[in-house]
Design a protein around this motif. Structure first.
Motif, short mmCIF file in Angstrom:
data_model
loop_
_atom_site.label_atom_id
_atom_site.label_comp_id
_atom_site.label_asym_id
_atom_site.label_seq_id
_atom_site.Cartn_x
_atom_site.Cartn_y
_atom_site.Cartn_z
N PRO A 21 1.55 3.54 -1.01
CA PRO A 21 1.61 2.27 -1.74
C PRO A 21 0.83 1.16 -1.02
CG PRO A 21 3.69 2.72 -0.65
CD PRO A 21 2.89 3.97 -0.55
N GLN A 22 0.19 0.32 -1.82
CA GLN A 22 -0.58 -0.80 -1.29
C GLN A 22 0.23 -2.09 -1.40
OE1 GLN A 22 -4.96 -0.28 -2.63
NE2 GLN A 22 -3.77 0.66 -4.27
N THR A 23 0.05 -2.97 -0.43
CA THR A 23 0.81 -4.21 -0.40
C THR A 23 -0.09 -5.41 -0.21
OG1 THR A 23 2.58 -2.98 0.71
CG2 THR A 23 2.80 -5.36 0.65
N GLU A 24 0.19 -6.47 -0.93
CA GLU A 24 -0.51 -7.74 -0.76
C GLU A 24 0.51 -8.87 -0.67
OE1 GLU A 24 -3.56 -8.55 -3.64
OE2 GLU A 24 -3.99 -6.41 -3.91
N GLY A 25 0.30 -9.78 0.26
CA GLY A 25 1.13 -10.98 0.34
C GLY A 25 2.51 -10.78 0.91
N ALA A 26 2.74 -9.70 1.65
CA ALA A 26 4.08 -9.45 2.20
C ALA A 26 4.50 -10.56 3.16
CB ALA A 26 4.12 -8.10 2.92
N ASP A 27 3.52 -11.27 3.74
CA ASP A 27 3.85 -12.36 4.65
C ASP A 27 4.44 -13.56 3.92
OD1 ASP A 27 1.44 -12.76 3.39
OD2 ASP A 27 0.52 -13.83 5.05
N ASN A 28 4.43 -13.55 2.57
CA ASN A 28 5.08 -14.61 1.80
C ASN A 28 6.59 -14.45 1.78
OD1 ASN A 28 2.73 -16.05 0.97
ND2 ASN A 28 2.33 -14.49 -0.59
N VAL A 29 7.08 -13.28 2.16
CA VAL A 29 8.52 -13.04 2.23
C VAL A 29 9.01 -13.45 3.61
CG1 VAL A 29 10.36 -11.33 2.03
CG2 VAL A 29 8.28 -11.09 0.65
N PHE A 49 9.81 1.40 -4.64
CA PHE A 49 8.54 1.04 -4.01
C PHE A 49 8.49 -0.40 -3.51
CE2 PHE A 49 7.11 4.77 -6.46
CZ PHE A 49 6.44 5.45 -5.44
N MET A 50 9.09 -1.32 -4.23
CA MET A 50 9.03 -2.71 -3.79
C MET A 50 9.72 -2.93 -2.44
SD MET A 50 10.75 -5.93 -3.85
CE MET A 50 11.61 -6.43 -5.34
N LEU A 54 8.57 -3.69 2.59
CA LEU A 54 9.09 -4.77 3.42
C LEU A 54 9.96 -4.22 4.55
CD1 LEU A 54 10.24 -7.24 0.61
CD2 LEU A 54 8.19 -7.45 2.04
N PRO A 55 9.99 -4.91 5.69
CA PRO A 55 10.85 -4.46 6.78
C PRO A 55 12.31 -4.86 6.58
CG PRO A 55 9.64 -6.43 7.44
CD PRO A 55 9.12 -6.03 6.08
N ARG A 56 12.58 -5.74 5.61
CA ARG A 56 13.93 -6.21 5.35
C ARG A 56 14.55 -5.47 4.17
NH1 ARG A 56 14.52 -12.52 4.82
NH2 ARG A 56 16.70 -11.82 4.86
N ARG A 57 15.86 -5.45 4.17
CA ARG A 57 16.59 -4.86 3.05
C ARG A 57 16.52 -5.77 1.83
NH1 ARG A 57 22.40 -2.07 3.01
NH2 ARG A 57 23.04 -2.44 0.87
#
Length: 252
Positions: A21-29, A49-50, A54-57
């Protein structure tokens, strides 16, 4: 603990290797603290997948039946959904919305991430449908930011009505956090709730690139089924008419 075992030891690596899976903008979380993740809903695989990106639950609400099925199968099912970030909610009664809101407020009050699908159900045709205002009410009553999310390609991996489709690389895009503190105290104003919800859905549309339909997804599904029934009835009637004898003779 079971959640982290499930995610990183069991399911997580397998999904990463197979689907990449590809991720964009994860640093917005945010790295810590509560936030609402408002996502489009293309497939039952979205909730896998979502959170995986992320490293968080991320916690969602799920049907209570997933937690109450008897026997060994029920035990494993309960462990799976509880461990993967689901909380039970009875969605059959009139108070289902209030129960979901109460559960969400508790999760956010504990400083966790809460995932929600404003459309209320999966899209049957890949389009983005009108959002329900529960997400706006939740944002105003808790005062936490809303992060718009777009999942891409999950309807190819697991299309509506099927358990599995074809291989593709799903994508998850996280938008900038939306702050609605300017509407504090207006959680009972239905016009404000609609305005906030529409703003959230616009951001999801912008991230996903989906065609937007200003109709609730449940109604759109019912309309689609009605048209299918009418088309089938018309076809059956046409077939019957063509099979009728002409001039007293049997049709050849």
């Amino acid at each position: 603990m079971f959640y982290w075992f499930l995610k990183w030891i069991a399911i997580g690596p397998l999904l990463r290797v197979v689907f990449r899976p590809q991720t964009e903008g994860a640093d917005n979380v945010p790295a810590e603290g509560p936030a609402i993740l408002a996502s489009n809903h293309l497939s039952y695989a979205d909730w896998l997948f979502m959170p995986l990106t992320l490293p968080r639950r991320v916690t969602f609400v799920a049907k209570a039946e997933y937690f109450t099925t008897p026997g060994i199968k029920g035990w494993f099912q309960k462990k799976f959904f509880a461990g993967s970030g689901q909380v039970p909610i009875d969605r059959s009664g009139a108070s289902a919305a209030e129960g979901a809101l109460s559960a969400a407020k508790r999760i956010l009050g504990e400083g966790e991430l809460f995932g929600i699908y404003p459309e209320g159900t999966r899209s049957h045709d890949g389009k983005l449908y009108r959002g329900k205002t529960g997400v706006a009410r939740l944002a105003l009553e808790t005062g936490v930011p809303v992060i718009p999310v777009a999942v891409l390609g999950t309807d190819v991996v697991a299309p509506p009505g099927k358990k599995f489709g074809t291989f593709t690389r799903p994508g998850v895009r996280f938008g900038k956090p939306l702050d609605f503190s300017r509407y504090e105290g207006l959680e009972n104003d239905r016009y404000i709730l609609r305005s906030i919800t529409d703003e959230i859905m616009y951001e999801i549309m912008r991230l996903s690139g989906q065609e937007y339909v200003d109709m609730y997804a449940t109604r759109a599904k019912e309309e689609s089924k009605r048209l299918e029934r009418e088309a089938k009835a018309a076809k059956d009637g046409s077939d019957e008419a063509s099979a009728e004898p002409e001039d007293g003779k049997l049709a050849s």
